[in-house]
Every structure is written in C-alpha cells, then in structure tokens.
Design a protein around this motif. Sequence first.
Motif, mmCIF file in Angstrom:
data_model
loop_
_atom_site.group_PDB
_atom_site.id
_atom_site.type_symbol
_atom_site.label_atom_id
_atom_site.label_comp_id
_atom_site.label_asym_id
_atom_site.label_seq_id
_atom_site.Cartn_x
_atom_site.Cartn_y
_atom_site.Cartn_z
ATOM 1 N N ALA A 121 -1.565 13.654 2.098
ATOM 2 C CA ALA A 121 -2.486 12.903 1.238
ATOM 3 C C ALA A 121 -2.429 11.409 1.547
ATOM 4 O O ALA A 121 -3.452 10.720 1.500
ATOM 5 N N LEU A 141 -6.090 16.017 -4.148
ATOM 6 C CA LEU A 141 -5.457 15.514 -2.927
ATOM 7 C C LEU A 141 -4.488 16.541 -2.356
ATOM 8 O O LEU A 141 -4.013 16.373 -1.228
ATOM 9 N N ARG A 171 -6.351 3.252 6.275
ATOM 10 C CA ARG A 171 -7.361 2.274 5.862
ATOM 11 C C ARG A 171 -6.876 0.847 6.059
ATOM 12 O O ARG A 171 -7.654 -0.063 6.298
ATOM 13 N N LEU A 172 -5.549 0.664 5.934
ATOM 14 C CA LEU A 172 -5.009 -0.675 6.138
ATOM 15 C C LEU A 172 -4.766 -0.964 7.613
ATOM 16 O O LEU A 172 -5.006 -2.069 8.094
ATOM 17 N N PRO A 197 -4.227 9.374 5.469
ATOM 18 C CA PRO A 197 -5.551 8.730 5.623
ATOM 19 C C PRO A 197 -5.712 7.471 4.770
ATOM 20 O O PRO A 197 -6.493 6.586 5.123
ATOM 21 N N VAL A 198 -4.954 7.398 3.662
ATOM 22 C CA VAL A 198 -5.014 6.192 2.825
ATOM 23 C C VAL A 198 -4.379 5.018 3.569
ATOM 24 O O VAL A 198 -4.955 3.926 3.648
ATOM 25 N N ILE A 218 0.837 -1.207 0.000
ATOM 26 C CA ILE A 218 0.000 0.000 0.000
ATOM 27 C C ILE A 218 0.873 1.259 0.000
ATOM 28 O O ILE A 218 0.577 2.222 -0.722
ATOM 29 N N GLY A 224 0.575 -1.232 -5.828
ATOM 30 C CA GLY A 224 1.863 -1.484 -5.196
ATOM 31 C C GLY A 224 2.291 -2.928 -5.354
ATOM 32 O O GLY A 224 3.438 -3.219 -5.721
ATOM 33 N N SER A 273 -4.080 1.738 -4.225
ATOM 34 C CA SER A 273 -2.676 1.744 -3.807
ATOM 35 C C SER A 273 -2.169 0.332 -3.552
ATOM 36 O O SER A 273 -1.072 -0.040 -3.980
ATOM 37 N N GLY A 321 2.533 1.409 -3.490
ATOM 38 C CA GLY A 321 1.548 1.782 -4.500
ATOM 39 C C GLY A 321 1.200 3.251 -4.449
ATOM 40 O O GLY A 321 1.185 3.937 -5.473
ATOM 41 N N PHE A 322 0.946 3.749 -3.239
ATOM 42 C CA PHE A 322 0.613 5.172 -3.128
ATOM 43 C C PHE A 322 1.775 6.027 -3.621
ATOM 44 O O PHE A 322 1.586 6.973 -4.390
#
Lengths: 190, 190
Positions: A178, A171, A185-186, A181-182, A154, B157, B153, A157-158
């Motif tokens: 940015a 964003l 989620r994990l 908060p993504v 994650i 990723g 993401s 990827g971001f």
Amino acid sequence: MTKKDGTYHHGDLRRALLAAAVEAIGESGPSAVSLRDLARRAGVSHAAPAHHFGDKAGLLTVLAAEGYDRLADTLRPVIAQTGSLVETGVAYIRFAVDHRAHFEVMFRPELYDRHDPAVLAARQRATETLAAAVATRGGDSGDARMDGLAAWSIVHGFATLWLGGALPADLGPDPEAAGRPVLRRLVDRP
Amino acid sequence: MTKKDGTYHHGDLRRALLAAAVEAIGESGPSAVSLRDLARRAGVSHAAPAHHFGDKAGLLTVLAAEGYDRLADTLRPVIAQTGSLVETGVAYIRFAVDHRAHFEVMFRPELYDRHDPAVLAARQRATETLAAAVATRGGDSGDARMDGLAAWSIVHGFATLWLGGALPADLGPDPEAAGRPVLRRLVDRP
C-alpha cells in the motif's frame, strides 16, 4: 527464559520486563505503562522493574534506544541491496508495523531521556542511515536537508496513519504494497 | 460557565467536561483519560461524565467528531482563498498544533466509535476538503487518489514529528514556516 524454580536469571528478567513493556504498550500506548503492571505481567516482585530501570522513563529510554538501533539495522541492508529511497521508505513502514511499541516510544521523547548516550548514539545511526537513503536518490532538488525531511515526513505519516487505522480499508492488508505507490509520489518526479 | 451557586447549566457542564478532557489528553495522551479524573478536574460528581457521555469511548467519540469538523472548518477557507495544496497542508499542520488533543484522538480510532454518525459525517467533510485541496494542484500525476494519500501522509508525518519533538531544533519555533518548504518537495515538482 526462566530457571527450573521459576525465577529468572538477571539478564533474562530484564528481557522479560522489556517484553512485558512491549506488550503493555501494544495494548494501551506508552503513556499508560506502569512499572507495577510490568512486574505483575512478568510475575516478579514490584521492586524488580525499579531495580533494572530506575523508573518508567528509564524503561522507555531503553526501548527508545533499542528502537533506533533496530531501525538502523532494518534500513541499512535495504539501502545496500536496493539503492532505492522508495524501498528504504517501505522498510521504514514495515519497521513501524513490526515494532509498533518501540516506534510509538521513539517518537514520544517527552516520555524518556532523549539525552541518554545510548539513545543519542542509536538515533545518530538511524539519522545517518536515513540521510544515506536520501542521498541515493537521483534528481536532487538542491536542498538535501529539506529532501530528507520530506522523505521522513511522508514515510512517517503513512506509517502513523496505517498504525492508527485511519487509511481506507481498500488499500488492502499489506502496508508495504500500500505504501510503495504513495512514496513514489515524492521520489519519482516526472 | 457556572451559575451563581457554583453549579453548571447542562450544556455548560458538557463543555466543561470536554475542556477537562482536552486538558487531560494534553498532559498524558488519550489512552490515560478517565471519566473519574475529568469529574475531579471539572469539580463535579463522579456520575456527571457518565451521564453526558456514557463512557470514555463516548467522550472520545465526541472529541473525534469535533476534531474532524474543526479540521474541515480550518482547511476550507484556506483552499478557497489560496487555491494552494501547500498552504492547505500548512493549515493542517497548524490545526494539529493548535488542537493537539483533538488531533491525537482523531487518529486513534480504536479508542472511539468510528461508526458514530457524527464522526462519519465530520470525517466525510474533512476528507472531501482534503480531496478538494489535492484537486487544486497542477501537474496531476494521473492518479488523484495516490496523490491525495501522499499529500495526507507528508502533512500528517510532519505534524506528528513536530508534535513529538522529533524534528531538529534549528527548524525554529514556527511549524508553519518550518513545514512549508518540506511540503513543497511533494507539490512543486521540478
């Protein structure tokens, strides 16, 4: 970095060539790097890069090892100070943005010698640092290895989508703000 | 694809040049593509690629639009048949592996015209498809947009790390089987 007569000390020339490589990779990626172009950028003879790095793979091997070392150096104090997987992930994103050329080389192992001792040692440091970050997390799912791969995926990827300019413009300009908060989620399971 | 005299029909030449581009990108990435090299690979005049695509950015714009279209076409039936965000993510990973050249171009928007109408339309289809996949998920966290970015993401990723050869070898040869338990870490909240 240069002597008064415009020539380089030995170590300075090596640094100058690595800096030229970072610049060239920033412009057109690691595939397009040529030692001839680096010599031109650094203002030295065509033979100088080969003398220092052997060939293009040798140069990229040095950058990959440097990159993994810097990544470990970036993440370690964050884990120590925050004990937070999210903040460690945010630091990974910041590393990717601040050291884009190194980051791009690190994840193109077909371009360098992935079995080079310096790469292996630096990579091991970075891997252990990421594993330590995953271990900070509460609410273990029972499979730390898959948790680690998920966390790595994650943040990677971001960071990659951000560097590629693929994410929505609204964003904002700050990849840390940015990304936070993504990543939550994990990590912050309800 | 060729006529008996060894020349191409117009549409066939365009396809042959795109196929040559996919081959070249597979070898050394999208930055290193040159129209001159594509003409050589396809066995046509140097002027042919420029006639069909204008310049390198024009060629990569066509590949980016094709890539987003194929991604949407790949994901849509998976959502319809499985209703599963994890399986849609697995299909995303499979797409990246099967269409590596397109995938690499899509996420290098600085190399093509990201405002091209065909790119915008195809990208919109892919984005809506990903959003539909996120909407299939139970246990909404209350912020579907961040859920979507997190899902994108983690699959992006994993796919990127897989393509880069960065993941542990003992994950095995099948990216779908390797990715599924990783994606579950995000989606199947305990």
